[in-house]
Design a protein around this motif. Structure first.
Motif, short mmCIF file in Angstrom:
data_model
loop_
_atom_site.label_atom_id
_atom_site.label_comp_id
_atom_site.label_asym_id
_atom_site.label_seq_id
_atom_site.Cartn_x
_atom_site.Cartn_y
_atom_site.Cartn_z
N ASN A 747 0.83 -1.21 0.00
CA ASN A 747 0.00 0.00 0.00
C ASN A 747 0.86 1.25 0.00
N ALA A 748 1.99 1.21 0.70
CA ALA A 748 2.89 2.36 0.70
C ALA A 748 3.49 2.58 -0.69
N ILE A 749 3.90 1.48 -1.33
CA ILE A 749 4.44 1.59 -2.69
C ILE A 749 3.38 2.14 -3.64
N ASN A 750 2.15 1.63 -3.52
CA ASN A 750 1.08 2.13 -4.38
C ASN A 750 0.76 3.59 -4.11
N ASP A 751 0.86 4.00 -2.85
CA ASP A 751 0.65 5.40 -2.50
C ASP A 751 1.70 6.28 -3.18
N ALA A 752 2.96 5.77 -3.22
CA ALA A 752 4.03 6.53 -3.86
C ALA A 752 3.84 6.60 -5.38
N LEU A 753 3.36 5.50 -5.97
CA LEU A 753 3.25 5.41 -7.43
C LEU A 753 1.91 5.89 -7.98
N ARG A 754 0.94 6.12 -7.09
CA ARG A 754 -0.41 6.46 -7.58
C ARG A 754 -0.42 7.68 -8.50
N PRO A 755 0.34 8.75 -8.22
CA PRO A 755 0.33 9.89 -9.16
C PRO A 755 0.84 9.52 -10.56
N LEU A 756 1.61 8.41 -10.64
CA LEU A 756 2.10 7.96 -11.94
C LEU A 756 1.11 7.03 -12.63
N GLY A 757 0.07 6.62 -11.92
CA GLY A 757 -0.92 5.71 -12.49
C GLY A 757 -0.55 4.25 -12.38
N PRO A 764 5.98 -10.91 -4.25
CA PRO A 764 6.70 -9.73 -3.78
C PRO A 764 6.70 -8.61 -4.82
N VAL A 765 6.74 -7.39 -4.31
CA VAL A 765 6.82 -6.22 -5.18
C VAL A 765 8.30 -5.98 -5.46
N THR A 766 8.79 -6.61 -6.50
CA THR A 766 10.22 -6.57 -6.83
C THR A 766 10.53 -5.34 -7.67
N PRO A 767 11.81 -4.94 -7.72
CA PRO A 767 12.18 -3.83 -8.60
C PRO A 767 11.76 -4.06 -10.05
N ARG A 768 11.93 -5.28 -10.54
CA ARG A 768 11.55 -5.56 -11.93
C ARG A 768 10.06 -5.31 -12.14
N ARG A 769 9.22 -5.77 -11.21
CA ARG A 769 7.78 -5.58 -11.37
C ARG A 769 7.42 -4.10 -11.31
N ILE A 770 8.07 -3.34 -10.44
CA ILE A 770 7.78 -1.90 -10.37
C ILE A 770 8.15 -1.22 -11.67
N VAL A 771 9.35 -1.48 -12.17
CA VAL A 771 9.80 -0.84 -13.41
C VAL A 771 8.90 -1.24 -14.58
N GLU A 772 8.55 -2.52 -14.66
CA GLU A 772 7.68 -2.96 -15.75
C GLU A 772 6.33 -2.26 -15.70
N GLN A 773 5.78 -2.10 -14.49
CA GLN A 773 4.48 -1.45 -14.37
C GLN A 773 4.56 0.03 -14.72
N VAL A 774 5.61 0.69 -14.25
CA VAL A 774 5.77 2.12 -14.57
C VAL A 774 5.98 2.30 -16.07
N LEU A 775 6.80 1.46 -16.67
CA LEU A 775 7.02 1.57 -18.11
C LEU A 775 5.74 1.30 -18.89
N ALA A 776 4.94 0.34 -18.44
CA ALA A 776 3.68 0.04 -19.12
C ALA A 776 2.74 1.23 -19.07
N VAL A 777 2.69 1.90 -17.92
CA VAL A 777 1.83 3.08 -17.80
C VAL A 777 2.32 4.19 -18.73
N ARG A 778 3.64 4.40 -18.73
CA ARG A 778 4.19 5.45 -19.59
C ARG A 778 3.95 5.14 -21.06
N ALA A 779 4.09 3.84 -21.43
CA ALA A 779 3.84 3.46 -22.82
C ALA A 779 2.38 3.70 -23.20
N GLY A 780 1.48 3.41 -22.26
CA GLY A 780 0.06 3.66 -22.51
C GLY A 780 -0.24 5.13 -22.68
#
Length: 785
Positions: A747-757, A764-780
């Motif tokens: 929930n803390a990670i999602n709170d930090a990332l929520r402005p990014l969508g 586990p919320v691994t670095p790879r999963r975070i980067v992949e999700q952020v990149l997917a949002v940016r690509a969208g």
């Protein structure tokens, strides 16, 4: 926190007395046990996840030292059954017959003078296996036409269960939020692996099994069933245990194999699990998948929860808890500490070609808490409300206690909203949110996460009798005996694997008798010397064994008081037991003097003295045995680098309520240890498998565990709301620290990332999963532009 009643009794922060020997290297673990003529055993294990056994080729020079299922005359398979309607039984042969259903399944055992020689022998055994399609995904395993793990079932579901309480009434709610949430499969990773040392004692006509176990008496029952021996012919000795966490609450195939083999060849035998066996072959935990929907009013009031949950139970049902425990528990505990009117949950315990799952610290609660609390944050975001507002709107209130929730869980006592408020104050939530608005100079994003749970502990007869599994807890028994020189011996059938029972149970005895903790000894872990118990699991020991010790000591105190009254030439009603002395109108005598008189000078006792003496075995069950309900609120602050996926925990606060705390220092240790495991679940630990069912981690270089730098020292606040049903008002708390961290951190990670969508819904919320999700949002966003 309440003041302790005495310097050594209930509530005192005493250092653990057992640590003196453990920290000096004077403990005794399975690997420390040596016997004359002892040989080592290594196993031939399946290299495939699913295959028919066409042949096992044993070299001629190894005959008589290598044994397969064909040799095990009279040995029955392990059967962990359940009385729940629709449960399908899996029989687990201790050495594989017909086919193998997981990587690492035992096929043959090799015995030699050393482990290295036994492993060399195992390498020479040739297996002729016909590989079959393997199931590594529990959702695929549920589909029609899937490969069958157990052909005679017709599907791959151990048990399907359904709870439906007026869910239709929630469908017209103005707000509906749905999420797909999952937790990865994990290993339990105690510092000491499993192990067993066995020999047959011909003088006592007993199979003596030294094994690292949380439940010696249950292991004896299981061995009796498999080996066809009377339980009196089996003695289980569990010495010091280097961490259990549920991983050592099981009957091992290896125990059965060595129990048979030591009688066959007449030699003491040893098997010690290595880390590769632990990671790839033995048991896993935690793999859950949720499709969850929350229905709510626009002010955040919950109208209902609808969920479908699957649990990957692996290839076999593990003895004694069975494959049904985790998924069926999901359905009953998913509502958590919240009050709402409509609920539906359908669960599946799914068989796959993986090793069995076991009830790891927190059992289903960790996955349930993750699913519910992450979904609640999603609901809060949808409504534009702070996460704590939604929680405070729906938590059971203290004035409702005791409270029967929607699945009829009986919450005994507590103040859930206050725990959440205190956690928010401890984490300085207002300052954190101002910091978020200001931004970080290094570009990282700050997040604040919350999670709250309640933990049913010390489940009794009324809970487990309906499960129909091989064990049901009844009255817990304990023995208390004065020695001739006035020391105290306590005997319990449960076992300590890090909880500090040698200290805390001595504190309980001190509370009743005034006996110094240093003069109290705990005898446990030996079925020949202790009363029957279902063991140490489910945060039950302080409630059950502590209550039994208190009951036995209370009866012993009465006998001491009466003998002391005679020695003081006073009426029994005119004396009292106080601080280890019997005090009368004109003098006092010590417990040591009473013991000396009973044992050494019986001629000084009255003719009507109680002939049962200064030794008591007594049983205990709480006034209501549906379990205690401890709880805690967790709050965490993280910094997330959205480009690298790195997460740093900046601050962590825990406010818990375990009822009356026998030793707050021991409780703090339990909470911090649980927190470390919870951080592992949240950020690091994942037992991955490829499409052929091969485990992808076989060393701790592949399987990541949190170390000291990754585990912050948390703020811990104690709210002691006594349970109205237990001795001293204690509640079980041993598992709690591991339950809430994954949800709070996500929930803390999602709170930090929520402005990014971006939103993280898998642990586990691994670095790879975070980067992949952020990149997917940016690509969208780029595609939309």
């Amino acid at each position: 926190m309440s003041e302790p009643r005495s310097q050594e009794g209930v509530g005192a922060r005493l250092p653990r007395k057992e640590d003196d020997r453990l920290m000096r290297g004077r403990g005794q673990f399975i690997a420390d046990i040596r016997m004359a003529g002892m040989q080592d055993v290594a196993f031939v294990r399946s290299p495939l996840a699913h295959a028919r056994i066409r042949a096992i080729h044993v070299p001629e020079d190894l005959k008589g030292r290598v044994f397969t299922a064909a040799d095990l005359d009279g040995v029955k398979p392990i059967r962990a059954v359940s009385g729940l309607p629709g449960f399908k039984v899996s029989e687990q042969p201790v050495l594989a017959t017909g086919k193998v259903r997981q990587v690492g399944e035992l096929i043959a055992m090799c015995v030699a003078d050393t482990r290295a020689e036994a492993e060399d022998m195992a390498a020479r055994v040739e297996l002729d296996l016909e590989e079959l399609p393997a199931l590594h995904d529990m959702l695929d395993a549920r589909k029609p036409g899937a490969t069958l793990v157990h052909e005679h079932w017709g599907d791959n579901v151990f048990l399907e269960s359904l709870v439906n309480i007026n869910i239709e009434a929630a469908f017209d709610a103005p707000v509906k939020v749905s999420r797909t949430i999952s937790t990865a499969r994990q290993c339990m990773a105690p510092i000491e692996g499993r192990g067993t040392v066995v020999h047959f004692d011909h003088r006592s006509d007993q199979l003596v099994v030294h094994t690292a176990s949380q439940m010696p008496h249950i292991v004896r029952s299981g061995l009796s069933e498999c080996l066809g021996l009377e339980e009196g012919q089996i003695r289980i000795i569990s010495p010091d245990v280097g961490g259990g966490f549920g991983y050592k609450a099981i009957l091992l195939s290896e125990d059965v194999c060595l129990g048979w083999l030591t009688r066959k060849i007449g030699r003491p035998l040893r098997w010690l699990e290595d880390r590769r066996e632990h990671l790839t072959a033995s048991a896993n935990c935690r793999e859950h998948h949720y499709e969850i929907t929350l229905y709510a009013e626009r002010d955040g009031t919950l109208r209902g929860i609808d969920c479908e949950a699957s649990v990957d139970s692996g290839a076999y049902s593990a003895y004694p808890f069975s494959a049904c425990l985790e998924a069926a528990q999901v359905a009953s505990i998913l509502p958590g500490p919240y009050d709402f009117p409509s609920y539906r949950c359908r669960t599946w315990s799914v068989a796959t070609n993986k090793c069995p799952i076991l009830p790891y610290r927190g059992v289903a609660r960790t996955g349930v808490c993750f699913a519910l609390e992450v979904a609640l944050d999603a609901l809060a975001a949808e409504l534009g409300l702070a996460p704590e507002v939604v929680r405070l709107k729906n938590l059971v209130r203290p004035e409702q206690m005791p409270f029967d929730n929607i699945t009829n869980k009986h919450f005994d006592s507590g103040n859930y909203p206050e725990a959440l408020r205190q956690a928010l104050d401890a984490i300085k939530a207002d300052a954190v949110r101002k910091r978020q608005l200001a931004g970080e100079p290094d570009g990282r994003r700050i997040g604040l996460g919350l999670s709250i749970y309640c933990e049913q502990a010390a489940h009794g007869t009324s809970v487990y009798s309906g499960w129909g599994i091989p064990m049901v807890p009844g009255h817990e028994q304990a023995g208390a005996r004065l020695t001739p020189d006035g020391g105290l011996e306590l005997r319990i059938g449960a076992h300590s694997h890090g909880q500090g029972l040698e200290t805390t149970l001595a504190q309980v005895a001190h509370e009743i008798l005034g006996m110094p903790v240093a003069r109290t000894r705990l005898v446990h872990g030996d079925t020949a010397m202790t009363p029957y118990s279902t063991g140490s699991w489910g945060s039950r020991v302080m409630v059950m064994a502590g209550g039994a010790v208190a009951t036995a000591c209370t009866e012993l105190a009465e006998r001491i008081r009466r003998i002391g009254a005679h020695m003081l030439q006073a009426r029994p009603e005119d004396v009292r037991l106080e601080a280890g002395r019997v005090v009368g109108p004109s003098g006092d005598v010590t417990i040591q003097q009473v013991a000396h008189t009973w044992y050494r000078r019986p001629q000084d006792l009255p003719a009507d003295v109680d002939p049962h003496g200064l030794e008591v075995t007594a049983g205990y069950k709480p006034v209501r045995d549906s379990g205690t309900f401890s709880y805690a609120a967790h709050a965490v602050v993280v910094a997330v680098d959205p480009d690298l996926g790195e997460v740093e925990i900046l601050d962590y606060a825990i406010v818990e309520d375990g009822g009356t705390l026998v030793n707050p220092m021991v409780v703090d240790g339990q909470i911090i240890g649980g927190l470390a495991q919870g951080i592992g679940t949240a950020l690091y630990e994942e037992m991955a498998f490829d499409a052929s069912g091969q485990p992808l981690a076989s060393t701790l270089a592949d399987y990541l565990l949190p170390g000291a730098p990754e585990v912050p020292m948390p703020f811990i606040g104690h709210m002691e709301t006594p349970s109205p049903y237990t001795k001293f008002g204690v509640k079980g708390i041993g598992e709690g620290g591991a339950i809430a961290p994954p949800a709070a951190i996500a929930n803390a990670i999602n709170d930090a990332l929520r402005p990014l969508g971006a939103e993280m819904l898998r642990a586990p919320v691994t670095p790879r999963r975070i980067v992949e999700q952020v990149l997917a949002v940016r690509a969208g966003e780029r595609s939309a532009a």
